[in-house]
Scaffold this motif. Sequence first.
Motif, PDB file in Angstrom:
ATOM      1  N   CYS A 288      18.025  61.965  84.864  1.00 52.05           N
ATOM      2  CA  CYS A 288      17.469  61.360  86.061  1.00 52.05           C
ATOM      3  C   CYS A 288      18.526  61.331  87.157  1.00 52.05           C
ATOM      4  O   CYS A 288      19.718  61.340  86.880  1.00 52.05           O
ATOM      5  CB  CYS A 288      16.931  59.957  85.793  1.00 52.05           C
ATOM      6  SG  CYS A 288      18.158  58.784  85.215  1.00 52.05           S
TER       7      CYS A 288
ATOM      8  N   GLU B 233       8.023  59.881  71.546  1.00 57.19           N
ATOM      9  CA  GLU B 233       7.677  59.384  72.869  1.00 57.19           C
ATOM     10  C   GLU B 233       7.375  57.916  72.704  1.00 57.19           C
ATOM     11  O   GLU B 233       6.504  57.530  71.917  1.00 57.19           O
ATOM     12  CB  GLU B 233       6.467  60.112  73.429  1.00 57.19           C
ATOM     13  CG  GLU B 233       6.068  59.634  74.810  1.00 57.19           C
ATOM     14  CD  GLU B 233       4.943  60.455  75.426  1.00 57.19           C
ATOM     15  OE1 GLU B 233       4.589  60.160  76.570  1.00 57.19           O
ATOM     16  OE2 GLU B 233       4.433  61.382  74.769  1.00 57.19           O
TER      17      GLU B 233
ATOM     18  N   ASP C 240      14.254  52.447  85.423  1.00 56.58           N
ATOM     19  CA  ASP C 240      13.719  51.810  84.217  1.00 56.58           C
ATOM     20  C   ASP C 240      14.812  51.412  83.231  1.00 56.58           C
ATOM     21  O   ASP C 240      14.623  50.500  82.421  1.00 56.58           O
ATOM     22  CB  ASP C 240      12.740  52.747  83.502  1.00 56.58           C
ATOM     23  CG  ASP C 240      11.442  52.929  84.262  1.00 56.58           C
ATOM     24  OD1 ASP C 240      11.172  52.136  85.189  1.00 56.58           O
ATOM     25  OD2 ASP C 240      10.704  53.875  83.943  1.00 56.58           O
TER      26      ASP C 240
ATOM     27  N   ARG D  33      11.270  60.367  76.031  1.00 62.96           N
ATOM     28  CA  ARG D  33      10.666  61.467  75.286  1.00 62.96           C
ATOM     29  C   ARG D  33      11.818  62.347  74.799  1.00 62.96           C
ATOM     30  O   ARG D  33      12.719  62.674  75.569  1.00 62.96           O
ATOM     31  CB  ARG D  33       9.713  62.257  76.173  1.00 62.96           C
ATOM     32  CG  ARG D  33       8.403  61.555  76.430  1.00 62.96           C
ATOM     33  CD  ARG D  33       7.537  62.247  77.453  1.00 62.96           C
ATOM     34  NE  ARG D  33       8.146  62.382  78.770  1.00 62.96           N
ATOM     35  CZ  ARG D  33       8.364  61.380  79.636  1.00 62.96           C
ATOM     36  NH1 ARG D  33       8.060  60.154  79.306  1.00 62.96           N
ATOM     37  NH2 ARG D  33       8.906  61.601  80.814  1.00 62.96           N
TER      38      ARG D  33
ATOM     39  N   THR E 279      14.033  63.100  78.026  1.00 62.33           N
ATOM     40  CA  THR E 279      13.683  62.658  79.364  1.00 62.33           C
ATOM     41  C   THR E 279      13.340  61.176  79.361  1.00 62.33           C
ATOM     42  O   THR E 279      12.998  60.602  78.323  1.00 62.33           O
ATOM     43  CB  THR E 279      12.454  63.420  79.930  1.00 62.33           C
ATOM     44  OG1 THR E 279      11.323  63.152  79.109  1.00 62.33           O
ATOM     45  CG2 THR E 279      12.697  64.905  80.015  1.00 62.33           C
ATOM     46  N   ILE E 280      13.460  60.577  80.535  1.00 57.12           N
ATOM     47  CA  ILE E 280      12.964  59.220  80.779  1.00 57.12           C
ATOM     48  C   ILE E 280      12.120  59.288  82.036  1.00 57.12           C
ATOM     49  O   ILE E 280      12.200  60.254  82.800  1.00 57.12           O
ATOM     50  CB  ILE E 280      14.094  58.186  80.926  1.00 57.12           C
ATOM     51  CG1 ILE E 280      14.967  58.510  82.130  1.00 57.12           C
ATOM     52  CG2 ILE E 280      14.914  58.097  79.668  1.00 57.12           C
ATOM     53  CD1 ILE E 280      15.975  57.422  82.441  1.00 57.12           C
ATOM     54  N   ASP E 281      11.310  58.272  82.252  1.00 56.97           N
ATOM     55  CA  ASP E 281      10.427  58.287  83.411  1.00 56.97           C
ATOM     56  C   ASP E 281      11.196  58.141  84.721  1.00 56.97           C
ATOM     57  O   ASP E 281      11.058  58.958  85.617  1.00 56.97           O
ATOM     58  CB  ASP E 281       9.360  57.205  83.294  1.00 56.97           C
ATOM     59  CG  ASP E 281       8.394  57.484  82.153  1.00 56.97           C
ATOM     60  OD1 ASP E 281       8.205  58.666  81.807  1.00 56.97           O
ATOM     61  OD2 ASP E 281       7.842  56.517  81.601  1.00 56.97           O
ATOM     62  N   ARG E 282      11.996  57.086  84.833  1.00 50.86           N
ATOM     63  CA  ARG E 282      12.760  56.838  86.056  1.00 50.86           C
ATOM     64  C   ARG E 282      14.108  56.224  85.701  1.00 50.86           C
ATOM     65  O   ARG E 282      14.197  55.412  84.778  1.00 50.86           O
ATOM     66  CB  ARG E 282      12.004  55.880  86.976  1.00 50.86           C
ATOM     67  CG  ARG E 282      10.730  56.440  87.554  1.00 50.86           C
ATOM     68  CD  ARG E 282      10.006  55.432  88.462  1.00 50.86           C
ATOM     69  NE  ARG E 282       9.858  54.110  87.860  1.00 50.86           N
ATOM     70  CZ  ARG E 282       8.803  53.724  87.132  1.00 50.86           C
ATOM     71  NH1 ARG E 282       7.832  54.571  86.908  1.00 50.86           N
ATOM     72  NH2 ARG E 282       8.734  52.517  86.646  1.00 50.86           N
TER      73      ARG E 282
ATOM     74  N   ASN F 211      10.783  53.741  78.432  1.00 51.49           N
ATOM     75  CA  ASN F 211      10.183  54.829  77.654  1.00 51.49           C
ATOM     76  C   ASN F 211      11.000  56.103  77.757  1.00 51.49           C
ATOM     77  O   ASN F 211      11.495  56.444  78.834  1.00 51.49           O
ATOM     78  CB  ASN F 211       8.759  55.106  78.133  1.00 51.49           C
ATOM     79  CG  ASN F 211       7.829  53.984  77.756  1.00 51.49           C
ATOM     80  OD1 ASN F 211       7.903  53.438  76.661  1.00 51.49           O
ATOM     81  ND2 ASN F 211       6.959  53.620  78.668  1.00 51.49           N
TER      82      ASN F 211
END
Length: 160
Positions: free
Chosen positions: A28, A118, A55, A64, A49-52, A62
């Motif tokens: 990120c 995930e 976070d 993945r 990966t992470i969402d943001r 969260n």
Amino acid sequence: MKTANVFLLTLVLLYIDVSTAWPTHTVCKEDNLEIYYKSCDPKQDFTFTIDRCSDITSHTFNIRAAMVLRHSIKELYVKVNLIINGKTVLTYSESLCEPGHSNLHFCGMKKGEHFYYEGPITLGIKEIPQGDYTVSAVLTNEHHATVACADFTVKNYLDY
């Protein structure tokens, strides 16, 4: 002709094995926080990966992650080092899978299976330390074989 083809193929495979390094992946990059990773296992890369970025400062966020397993996971251990200026300043280790205590869905997976996770993880920290540093993470199985290995570069310019 077959000998020449075999020789050429051997040279190509040797060249690839010697000269290939895994790329650095961006986890990120937002505002004042950047996180990158690179597999430190010379034989395998993986996805993460992470969402943001934002976070991560929450208690739980969260992720993945995916890879094809080169080793079975009967038992799984994680060791994480915080490295600043080339010196390890903090070490953390934990058992993730043990006989009779395998609550994670990937415990018991076999070599060659596709690992995919995930969901939420909790770091147990409220703030990401400010500065530039490396977080080295190594997952090993019961035979001390490396299941996954990565060096995360963290650049945090946030002033809490």
